[in-house]
Structures are given as structure tokens and as C-alpha cells.
Design an enzyme around this catalytic site. Structure first.
Site, PDB file in Angstrom:
ATOM      1  N   ASP A 187       0.852  -1.191   0.000  1.00 25.10           N
ATOM      2  CA  ASP A 187       0.000   0.000   0.000  1.00 25.10           C
ATOM      3  C   ASP A 187       0.891   1.245   0.000  1.00 25.10           C
ATOM      4  O   ASP A 187       2.113   1.162   0.119  1.00 25.10           O
ATOM      5  CB  ASP A 187      -0.876  -0.058   1.261  1.00 25.10           C
TER       6      ASP A 187
ATOM      7  N   GLU B  69       2.671   5.045  -4.057  1.00 29.20           N
ATOM      8  CA  GLU B  69       2.686   5.962  -5.204  1.00 29.20           C
ATOM      9  C   GLU B  69       4.053   6.654  -5.405  1.00 29.20           C
ATOM     10  O   GLU B  69       4.310   7.026  -6.555  1.00 29.20           O
ATOM     11  CB  GLU B  69       1.578   7.011  -5.029  1.00 29.20           C
TER      12      GLU B  69
END
Length: 920
Positions: free
Chosen positions: A499, A502
Site C-alpha cells: 500500500d 505511489e
């Protein structure tokens, strides 16, 4: 090569012309489907050029064909600003126009004679052609590159690659492995034409003459930090271009899709977690093609209703592929040949996964697992979110609240269940020296990203101040493996949820801010959320092994997934299970994806289907949305409907947020709990079908969850459908997506369809049908000509996958059907590649069903066919034989919609035969 005297003449031709002297020119706004009008080009162009002033030439460009000359946001573009860029300025008549950069009809747009490149030379090569592009005039962005190399590689008959590079200086290129062609395609399905002055590339489908790409509509830009070109689209039907929250079919009405990986809950018109610069476009007549821009820099993809598209990126090179299909599925296969086929998942990846943020203890996690078992609700995998960690630090677990975690995992394994942990890339940097091995060892090995002054870049996420591993460095991959292996010895997890990759940052940049340079403030910034490249991530100028973060940002999740999959293979010696939030092309080789932090709202239930379908186009078939929604409290009815839909996501996980009420099936009323249980058992019963579909995705690049238009590309009514979908070719899923209803309307393309549960036939000519949909039912239909393998479901896939098969045959009018089954041990690596599998084909022809083992293996000896159902039997047989022996059977006549024929359903007990031969 046509040598146009000026852009003005060419542009005036396509706006006003009327003969086929130049069929490569863009369509007139009034012309249909990419076909080109005609006229005497030179005479008309010369006449208009002679008769028009520049302003008149600008005014002749229809609004839908205006290409934005001032795309910068938040600037009110005046006539003076626009004309300083040598562009046309005409306020648009529509309320959807914009005087500043944004979505709407541009007021400032390129004139017909805007300076661009010309083609100086062109030569044939062993792979295609190479040429030189030159230009004389500076544009309004700094560091123009005045001489370019053009290379066209005719790689296969259905794949064209075009590269435009700087011959004098190396530029960043995406470090993703792609095929290396060695010879020219012998008989390409495409025709390439070049416009010389100004330069333009035209690609047409040889068989139809359809223009697929035409870049002559707007100027080519190639500056150090601004690369742009535009192309026509043959129709407005365009898909892909992830990751965005939208309908499956994109809106081409002044819609800009920005790509730059970003941590943000799914929101319309916003760059989300992943970047996928690939589109699938439909053509008139049902053909389709694909376009892949191999570029990882921040970019805008601007759609406009001409229809046309503009690629606008701020780094790298222009390196793109065109795939000729012609079927939509063939386009995706050809795309997978370039970026890599998705991995074959481990069998339990297809089971039911349960997670939440906020179990708070390992014992409460364990209680939920036991509760599902007690209610007979299937579950293969239990997950934990960051609350299992000690102070939110990777590779730790809370010794107080999660002290029994190793025992929980041991219990899961004893019940043939699996355990998945979350990991975030941010590594705590504030622990006392010598107390936290991941950070200390990472510093020693130099695995963390550096800032512009070569210091370890420090950001902030859940554990506080953190350093970010540089996954572009193989040294980091080994460090990552070492950490995972050490933690696996304490908690033997089975899979990884990566997770925040980005990568996410609670700061903008770093604790030291970011330098004020052209990487942080490029001449043009695409329409990224937060308006800065560093918004809620690290500095664009951060240093990584392969390049600056400016170039590598959107690759971070891909590189972490690659490291994670590699480590898991070494640790478990089984197929790795990785689910990643951030993704990039080729990600499917290493991980699946979930659609992020959705909400417990009916709208999110609906939009999840578009997300699932889009990621199947993008080569990541192992994809799902958080069932029942991540944030906010779900209504019971919505959670039931979502569980029914989620049972047909390729990847099914229920997950919710901190401090929200529990939303696993046991948390609801007996009625709701039973409906959810039925939906999950239904999924488990279809595991042989789903597993076989994933095999075809892995080997052939097929989609698993499939848009209807893939199977019915000539039916334009299917092009916008994203409230239904198929599993493979033949299982049609029609979920309820609205509250308070007991029916749902579904579209049935022209075919004979059968109700999955009853065998009732629907003989559709291509029409909508209202279906009964009480709270405990999701509508499923089988397409004629299919054989679906099923099994009796159980609490885990390990148990249910050992059950005998029940085959469901949906017969065509002439009584035929086919199906197949791929079977292996479910977890060994590369079973197909090493021939450790069984492959069986089922067939019904002329009242005889046969099963044939096309590839034998010991796994085939475990497969038996216990029973079979035949939908569409036209009359009751007098006798049924199984392997020459009389068999018990039942027959009943069923209702038929849209027709007056009588069909029957026949159920046969095959007596557990291994190679069944059924004769009626």
C-alpha cells in the site's frame, strides 16, 4: 510522401474538401467514423489561403477541432497572452468553453500555419524506416530540440512501433522490458503514410482504409520538458487510460485525463494511484485498435469531441505502439505481448478475502475467522491492516495487542486458510540506532532515495518520519527480501499487500522541502491533484539509482511489486500473491490490484465495474474493489448487493476502515448473512471456470472479467455497458446496483441465453430484459454453445477444489457446446511452462458429450465428472448412456423468453467417470 506547401493548405483541405486525393487527412467534423471527405486539395487550399487573413483562417476551424495552445490551469488567457504564443484567440460560444486551461472548448488554439517539424530525410531499414525531423522556429517552451530521429519499426503484422528521439543526447526511457523485433513484418495489416512539411504520421488499416492515427491535425512539440502531439480518433468509443474514476467508456467531450501516481480516494477527473497510457478504440463496423505510449513522466491525455486526442508529457521520449487487433480481445493480447502476460495466481487468490483496518488485536481478528467458520461462510484468506504493526513500523508486530498473531496464522494454516499482511514502503527513520534493523541495514546498504544534496530523503507516513526504499536498485530488492525473510520466520505470512506506494507522503516533498528548480517547477505541469509534482509524495528531484524521481515516480509501485513477488517466490517456493495499490504497465506479471479507498455508497458499487473492466484491459486481471466499501457505514442491503457483485470480481476482498462498524457477513441479520453466504458459495462453485480463465489470461492475454463489447463488437449497444459484464466468453453477470428494488434491467446481445439457475431460455435479438432480482439473488446467464465446469463448494478452495465436477452445457440451436478446464496443483510456479498441468476439453455434438484430455498429468487423475446438466435439449430422450452404461437422468420442459420454441433441461448422473462419454 506528400509535400504540403503549408499547414494552412492541408488544414483547409480537411475542413472544406470533397475528393479522395488525400485519404489520410483527418475526418471532417461532419464525416462519419473517420472517413475522409473529398475535394481538389490544392485548388481549394490555395483559394482559401489567398482569400483569408489569418483571423479568417482561425475562424474556419470548428470548435470541436480546436487544439489547446494554452493548457496551463488557473491562467485566464487573454488575447495578448494567446497571440504571444502565435495562436488563434476566439472566445467560444458554448458554456463548456474555457478561457483558462481546463476541460472545455479552448479559446486559445493552434492556427493552421503554426510552426512544426518537417521531414528532412527518410530511409528504409531492416525493421522499417528511419528519418530525420527538423524545425527552425522556437516554441514557447524552453529547450526545444530542433533535430529529431524518427524510427518506425514494422514489428509484426499487427504491431507498429514508432520512436521519436533526440539523436544528439540520450534521454530517459522507461525501464520496462519489451520485445526486440529482428525483422520487418512481411504483410502488415497497416499502411503508414508520412506528411513531409509539416511532418505528420498517418496510420491506416489496410483492409478498410480506416484512419487509426493522424498526427497532422496539430503541431508536434519536442522540448526537453514538454512533448506533445495530437491525433484523430476514428470514433468516440475509447477505453483504458487508467487510473481514473469514470465510466468504462470515456467521455470525449473536452475531458483531460492526467497520469501521475497519487494517493487519493477514487475521485472523478483526478489522477489516481496508477498510470496506464494505453487506450483501446473501436472503429466503425466492429474493428478495434490499441495505442500504447511507453512513457512514465507526468502527462495529460486530452480528449475532445472531434473526436481527437492529445498526448502531452513532460519528459522521456515519444515511444508508442499501435495494435491492429482487429477484435478487442486481439488488441489486448497484442498489448500483453509487449508489456508481459499476467502471472497465473495461486489458487487461494480466487477465494474470499477478509480484512479491516481496526481489528485492534489478533484475538479479535481470530474471533471473526472463527465466526465465519461457525456460520459455514467460505473464507480462504484473512488479512490485517497496519494495526498489527508495532508503532506502524514495517516488519514488526505489536507484542501486546497482536501477541497471538503467530498462533492465529498457525490456526489458519491448519484450516487450509492463508494470511496476508500489509506493508508500506516508508521505513521509520527515528528509532534508536541499533534497535530497528530495516532502517539501520538500509542505511548501511544505501537503499534509500536521496535528496538533491545526496542526503537520505525523509518524508512522513504512518510511523512518523520515514525513508523511502529505492526499488529501482537491485541492492534494495535484496534488502527487501532479507527483511521479509526475517519477519516470515516470526509470522509465516502467505502474501503481501503493498500500500501507499505511489509513493505516498503526508508532507509535500520532504522535511527539507524541495529545491526550487526545473524538476520541481517544470515549464508545464500537467493537471495533477495539488498542482505540484511533489504534492503528497516525495520531491521530483529526489535521486534514485536509475534516474530522478521526476522520471520514475509512477513506476514506484511496479518496482516494489517486482521486488515483493521475487522475494515471496524465494521465501515460499510457491506462486507469489501480491496486491498493489499503485500500478504501471507490466504490473500484472507481478501483482494484482485493488481499486483503493472507496466509499460505502451505491455509486461506488456501480463504478467498481468500470474499474474492474478497465484493469482487465490493462493486463491486471486479478483486480477487485473493497466489497461493501472502505469508508463510511454500509447499509445492510447495499452490503448484500455488493457481496453478490463482489463474488464476481476476479479478486474478492471485504475491507473497511478504522472505527467503522464491522461489515463481514456475520455482522448482519440472518437474512443478509444467508444471502452473502449463498453468493460466496456460488463463487466457490464456479472456481474451475475462474481458474481456467486465469490460465487463459496468463498464457494468451485474455481478459477474465470481460466487457460485453469484446464478445459482441458489432453491436454498438454494448459499447457503453458497464452495469453488466462477462466471465470469459459466456457467463453474463447482471447485478443489482440500486437500493430498494427487486428487479434489474439487463441487456442481452443477440444470442440464445439460459438462466444459470433454472435453464430458462432467453432468445434475444439484442434487447433489454427485466429480470427478477430478490435480495438473495444475482442474475447469471449462460451463453449458448458453452460448457461450464463447476464443483460443490466448501469452506475453502482447498477442500472444494477436490470435489467432483458438475458440467453445465448451454446448447446452441443445433445442440452443440464446448468448454475446457485447466488444472494443476494450484500453487507451484510455472506449471504451464514446465508441463505440470492437465488440460481437458469438453464437447457436445449430436446428442453426444465427450471429454478429452489434451494434456495429461497426474492432476487429471484427481478429476472426475459426477454429473451434468444440459440446457436447451429439444425433446426428452428415451435413454441416456454414460460410457456405454445406462444412466439416471431427469428432464423438464422450461420456459423460453422471446420465442415460441420449447427447450428442456436434462440432468445426468455420470457416475463419477474420469473420461465421460454421454450419449442421448
Amino acid at each position: 510522401i506528400p509535400n504540403h506547401e503549408s499547414w494552412l493548405l492541408g488544414t483547409m483541405f480537411w475542413l472544406h474538401g470533397s475528393s479522395n486525393n488525400e485519404p489520410h487527412k483527418p475526418p471532417s467534423p461532419a464525416a462519419a467514423g473517420g472517413q475522409t471527405p473529398s475535394s481538389n486539395t490544392t485548388q481549394t487550399g490555395v483559394h482559401v489561403a489567398a482569400a483569408s487573413t489569418r483571423q479568417e483562417a482561425c475562424s474556419l476551424i470548428p470548435e470541436t477541432w480546436r487544439f489547446d495552445c494554452y493548457p496551463e490551469r488557473y491562467i485566464v488567457v487573454t488575447k495578448e497572452l494567446c497571440e504571444a504564443r502565435n495562436c488563434c484567440f476566439i472566445p467560444a460560444s458554448s458554456s463548456t468553453s474555457h478561457p483558462s486551461g481546463g476541460n472545455g472548448i479552448p479559446w486559445c488554439f493552434y492556427p493552421p500555419d503554426f510552426p512544426s517539424y518537417s521531414l528532412r530525410s527518410i530511409n528504409n531499414t531492416s525493421l522499417g524506416q528511419k528519418g530525420t525531423l527538423v524545425k527552425e522556429v522556437k516554441t514557447y517552451y524552453p529547450e526545444d530540440i530542433f533535430t529529431l530521429e524518427l524510427e518506425m519499426r514494422y514489428e509484426t503484422n499487427t504491431r507498429l512501433r514508432v520512436r521519436i528521439t533526440d539523436p544528439s543526447e540520450p534521454r530517459f526511457e522507461v525501464p520496462v522490458s519489451v520485445p526486440t523485433a529482428t525483422m520487418n513484418a512481411e504483410n502488415p495489416d497497416y499502411v503508414v503514410e508520412l506528411s513531409k512539411n509539416p511532418f505528420g504520421l498517418i496510420v491506416k488499416r489496410k483492409s478498410t482504409g480506416m484512419v487509426l492515427v493522424n498526427t497532422t491535425v496539430a503541431p508536434l512539440f519536442y522540448a526537453n520538458q514538454f512533448l506533445q502531439f495530437s491525433t484523430v480518433l476514428p470514433t468516440p468509443f475509447i477505453y483504458g487510460l487508467g487510473e481514473h474514476r469514470s465510466t468504462f467508456l470515456h467521455d470525449v467531450h473536452w475531458n483531460t485525463l492526467t497520469m501521475w501516481a497519487r494517493d487519493v480516494p477514487p475521485t472523478e477527473k483526478t489522477n489516481l494511484y496508477g498510470a496506464h497510457p494505453f487506450y483501446l478504440a473501436m472503429e466503425e463496423g466492429g474493428n478495434s485498435h490499441g495505442f500504447f505510449m511507453l512513457n512514465s513522466n507526468a502527462m495529460d491525455v486530452a480528449l475532445q469531441p472531434a473526436p481527437a486526442l492529445t498526448w502531452r508529457t513532460i519528459g522521456g521520449i515519444l515511444d508508442f505502439y499501435i495494435f491492429l487487433g482487429p477484435e478487442p480481445g486481439s488488441v489486448i493480447q497484442q498489448y500483453m505481448e509487449v508489456i508481459g502476460y499476467p502471472a497465473m495466481p495461486i489458487y487461494w487468490a480466487m477465494g474470499y478475502h477478509l480484512c479491516r483496518w481496526g481489528y485492534k488485536t489478533s484475538n479479535s481478528t481470530w474471533d471473526v475467522v472463527r465466526s465465519l467458520r461457525n456460520y459455514g461462510i467460505p473464507q480462504d484468506v484473512q488479512w490485517n491492516d497496519i494495526d498489527y504493526m508495532d508503532k506502524f513500523m514495517d516488519f514488526t508486530y505489536d507484542p501486546t495487542n497482536f501477541g497471538t498473531l503467530p498462533d492465529l496464522v498457525k490456526d489458519l494454516h491448519a484450516h487450509d486458510q492463508r494470511y496476508v499482511i500489509i506493508l508500506d514502503p516508508g521505513i521509520s527513520s527515528t528509532q534508536p540506532e541499533g534497535s530497528y534493523w530495516p532502517y539501520d541495514e538500509g542505511l548501511k546498504r544505501g537503499v534509500f532515495m536521496k535528496d538533491d544534496e545526496n542526503r537520505t530523503l525523509i518524508g512522513k507516513v504512518w510511523p512518523g518520519l520515514t525513508a523511502y526504499p529505492d526499488f529501482s536498485d537491485e541492492v534494495t530488492h535484496e534488502w527487501w527480501y532479507d527483511n521479509l525473510q526475517k519477519f516470515h520466520q516470526k509470522v509465516p505470512f502467505d502474501g503481501l499487500w503493498i500500500d501507499m506506494n505511489e509513493p505516498s507522503n503526508f508532507l509535500d516533498g520532504s522535511t527539507h522541502d524541495c529545491p526550487s528548480n526545473h524538476w520541481e517547477y517544470p515549464p508545464y505541469t500537467p493537471s495533477v491533484l495539488g498542482d505540484l509534482l511533489r504534492a503528497k509524495t516525495v520531491c521530483a528531484s529526489a535521486q534514485q539509482k536509475l534516474s530522478l524521481h521526476y522520471n520514475l515516480h509512477s513506476l514506484y509501485g511496479l518496482m516494489e511489486a517486482k521486488a515483493s513477488a521475487s522475494a515471496l517466490k524465494r521465501i515460499t517456493a510457491k506462486r507469489p500473491f501480491v496486491i498493489s495499490r499503485s500500478t504501471f504497465p507490466s504490473q500484472g506479471m507481478y501483482s494484482g490490484h485493488w481499486l483503493g479507498d472507496n466509499r460505502s455508497q451505491w455509486k461506488d458499487l456501480y463504478t467498481s465495474i468500470a474499474g474492474i473492466l478497465t484493469f482487465n484491459l490493462l493486463g491486471i486481471p486479478l483486480v477487485g474493489a473493497d466489497v461493501c466499501g472502505f469508508s463510511e457505514e454500509p447499509q445492510e442491503e447495499m452490503c448484500v448487493r455488493w457481496t453478490q457483485l463482489g463474488a464476481f470480481y476476479p479478486f474478492t476482498r471485504n475491507h473497511n476502515a478504522l472505527d467503522m462498524k464491522p461489515q463481514d457477513p456475520t455482522a448482519f441479520s440472518p437474512l443478509a448473512r444467508t444471502a452473502m453466504k449463498q453468493a460466496l458459495l456460488l463463487r466457490y462453485s464456479l472456481f474451475p471456470l475462474l481458474y481456467t480463465l486465469f490460465h487463459h489470461a496468463h498464457v494468451h492475454g485474455h481478459t477474465v472479467a470481460r466487457p460485453l463489447m469484446f464478445e459482441f463488437p458489432k453491436d454498438v449497444k454494448t459499447y457503453g455497458i458497464d452495469k453488466q459484464f462477462l466471465w470469459g466468453q459466456s457467463l453474463l453477470v447482471t447485478p443489482v446496483l440500486n437500493p430498494g428494488v427487486d428487479s434489474v434491467v439487463g441487456y442481452f446481445p443477440e444470442a440464445l441465453w439460459y438462466d444459470y439457475y433454472t435453464g430458462d431460455a432467453v432468445h434475444s435479438k439484442g434487447e433489454e430484459l427485466q429480470l427478477h432480482a430478490p435480495l438473495d439473488k444475482i442474475n447469471l446467464h449462460l451463453r449458448e454453445g458453452s460448457i461450464t465446469p463447476t464443483q460443490t463448494p466448501n469452506l475453502t478452495l482447498w477442500v472444494s477444489s477436490g470435489q467432483p465436477l458438475h458440467l453445465v452445457s448451454a446448447l446452441t440451436e443445433d445442440g452443440s457446446a464446448t468448454g475446457d478446464l485447466f488444472w494443476d496443483d494450484g500453487e507451484s510456479i510455472d506449471t504451464f511452462e514446465t508441463n505440470q498441468y492437465a488440460y481437458i476439453v469438453f464437447n457436445v455434438t449430436k446428442n453426444v458429450m465427450t471429454s478429452q484430455v489434451l494434456h495429461n498429468h497426474v492432476e487429471a487423475t484427481y478429476i472426475t465428472v459426477e454429473s451434468a446438466s444440459f440446457y436447451g435439449v429439444k425433446e426428452k430422450p428415451s435413454r441416456v448412456l454414460v460410457n456405454t452404461q445406462d444412466a439416471l437422468f431427469t428432464y423438464k420442459e422450461n420456459q423460453v423468453s422471446f420465442g415460441n420454441k420449447t427447450f428442456g433441461v436434462m440432468d445426468v448422473d455420470t457416475g463419477n467417470g474420469k473420461n465421460s462419454h454421454v450419449w442421448c
